[in-house]
Write a protein that holds these residues in place. Structure first.
Motif, PDB file in Angstrom:
ATOM      1  N   GLN A  93     -27.411  29.978 -23.734  1.00 12.81           N
ATOM      2  CA  GLN A  93     -26.413  29.061 -24.277  1.00 12.81           C
ATOM      3  C   GLN A  93     -25.362  29.801 -25.100  1.00 12.81           C
ATOM      4  O   GLN A  93     -24.176  29.496 -25.034  1.00 12.81           O
ATOM      5  CB  GLN A  93     -27.093  27.993 -25.140  1.00 12.81           C
ATOM      6  N   LEU A 150     -27.846  25.641 -30.927  1.00 14.61           N
ATOM      7  CA  LEU A 150     -28.809  26.701 -30.602  1.00 14.61           C
ATOM      8  C   LEU A 150     -30.069  26.610 -31.460  1.00 14.61           C
ATOM      9  O   LEU A 150     -30.028  26.187 -32.609  1.00 14.61           O
ATOM     10  CB  LEU A 150     -28.163  28.073 -30.808  1.00 14.61           C
ATOM     11  N   SER A 201     -31.980  29.820 -25.510  1.00 15.91           N
ATOM     12  CA  SER A 201     -30.953  29.169 -26.322  1.00 15.91           C
ATOM     13  C   SER A 201     -29.941  30.181 -26.855  1.00 15.91           C
ATOM     14  O   SER A 201     -28.730  30.005 -26.710  1.00 15.91           O
ATOM     15  CB  SER A 201     -31.611  28.421 -27.486  1.00 15.91           C
TER      16      SER A 201
END
Length: 412
Positions: free
Chosen positions: A399, A363, A395
């Motif tokens: 993610q 990340l 991110s």
């Protein structure tokens, strides 16, 4: 507002948003806090059309905080020391070679891949930006952020050897990434005086090797002091002094403070030092103190990241470039890790699809935003700040929310 009032407001918001997340959303703190802060800021924007009191107050708070200085010069040292202190040293030792390659060669390769591809993409969008400035963007977006990674991976239940690779890489590539950024920044800023390859090697060597050497010396000194007494109060203060004084020394002699704090934290946190220098009571207090400090600073950091959108200059081409940068950065990270993983996977028994998990689990966070804030106007600061912000938000939220499912699907 004075500095105490600003800090009080930030801590108050962090506490309220943290409560909302813990009580209702139950997301990892880094994701929940940033998401709530962004929603709060958007709500303040909407209210601003009726009454601009709130938005002016929030904008004032953000403009009074030098985010780059606060994160890179102050918070980062504490966060990295805390992260290194709780990293499995034995696993890190086993995985040291791939981690070293990921955090050095991986960052350099990713920097050039991202910089080169962004240069051509921006040309297609009609944004005429020099190649050296695109490389600067590559250097600031390539390092993964240990602050964002640590908490999410623990919750995801990643296998220890995989967690060690991702966390270890992010602890070290953070310091290396800052040095790469500063090196390219110096090249981009040079006008009358040419910067020679020797200058670059010297800058890189002094920052990296000097930072690691300082960290090892600080860790050893801390260990000797803690071993000679048995007083948990004073021993906690000694670890705190190590970080604060160590950061000042690193800044004074232009060494990498992030790498110094990682090295010091690994020395103090490893089992041999713990067993010989800390009593069970001291170990508990040291761990709890740094866990609490880590959580407090993390909370403040992700609230600040959410509020930073107030200082962005949103333009259509910047937003499009930011959305294009998301898959581009992920692809470049995947490619930059491919060769090292192929080289080490048979020797060290890697988890299946390690590259995919390391790409998606790597990340980006506040460090990338802080570095982007350090760009000058002639380096297209506004454009790269928006692009960086979009990549970081995706991110951490995109993610971060899905990496747990990915890890479970890979290791089942």
């Amino acid at each position: 507002m004075d500095i105490f009032t600003i800090i009080s407001v930030l801590v108050f918001l962090s506490a309220i948003f943290g409560y909302i997340n813990a009580r209702f959303l139950k997301l990892p703190n880094s994701i929940g806090l940033m998401l709530i802060t962004i929603v709060f800021t958007l709500a303040v924007f909407a209210i601003g059309y009726i009454d601009d009191t709130l938005i002016n107050a929030e904008r004032y708070i953000i403009t009074q905080i030098d985010f780059k200085s606060v994160l890179l010069d102050i918070m980062l040292s504490f966060l990295l020391f805390a992260g290194a202190l709780h990293t499995n040293f034995e696993q890190l030792k086993v995985q040291r070679w791939p981690i070293l390659v990921f955090s050095t060669l991986g960052v350099l390769v990713s920097t050039f891949l991202v910089g080169t591809s962004m240069y051509y993409f921006l040309q297609l969008l009609g944004m005429q930006i020099n190649f050296i400035y695109c490389l600067l963007f590559g250097s600031l977006i390539s390092p993964t952020d240990p602050i964002a990674v640590l908490g999410i991976l623990k919750k995801a239940g990643a296998p220890k050897k995989l967690e060690t690779k991702i966390v270890g890489e992010s602890l070290f590539n953070d310091g290396v990434g800052v040095v790469v950024f500063l090196t390219i920044f110096q090249l981009a800023s040079a006008t009358e005086v040419a910067v020679s390859p020797l200058d670059i090697i010297e800058l890189f060597g002094v920052e990296v090797i000097g930072g690691l050497a300082l960290g090892l010396a600080l860790g050893w000194g801390t260990y000797k002091l803690m071993r000679s007494i048995d007083d948990y109060d004073i021993e906690v203060i000694i670890t705190l002094a190590t970080v604060m004084v160590g950061t000042l020394i690193a800044q004074k002699f232009h060494l990498s403070a992030p790498l110094a704090m990682v090295a010091a934290g690994l020395v103090v946190g490893n089992d041999t030092v713990r067993n010989s220098a800390m009593s069970e009571t001291t170990e508990t207090y040291v761990d709890k103190f740094w866990e609490l400090l880590d959580i407090l600073l993390n909370t403040l950091l992700f609230v600040l990241i959410g509020m930073e959108m107030l200082v962005l200059t949103f333009k259509t081409e910047y937003i499009i470039a930011g959305l294009l940068a998301i898959p581009l950065v992920l692809l470049c990270r995947y490619l930059s890790l491919m060769l090292p993983i192929k080289f080490f996977e048979k020797k060290l028994d890697f988890v299946p699809r390690t590259n995919l998990v390391m790409t998606w689990g790597g990340l980006r966070g506040g460090i990338s935003i802080a570095l982007a804030l350090g760009l000058s106007d002639d380096m297209h600061r506004d454009a790269f700040l928006v692009i960086t912000y979009i990549v970081v938000v995706f991110s951490i939220i995109g993610q971060g929310l899905t990496v747990e499912k990915l890890i479970k699907s890979v290791v089942k």
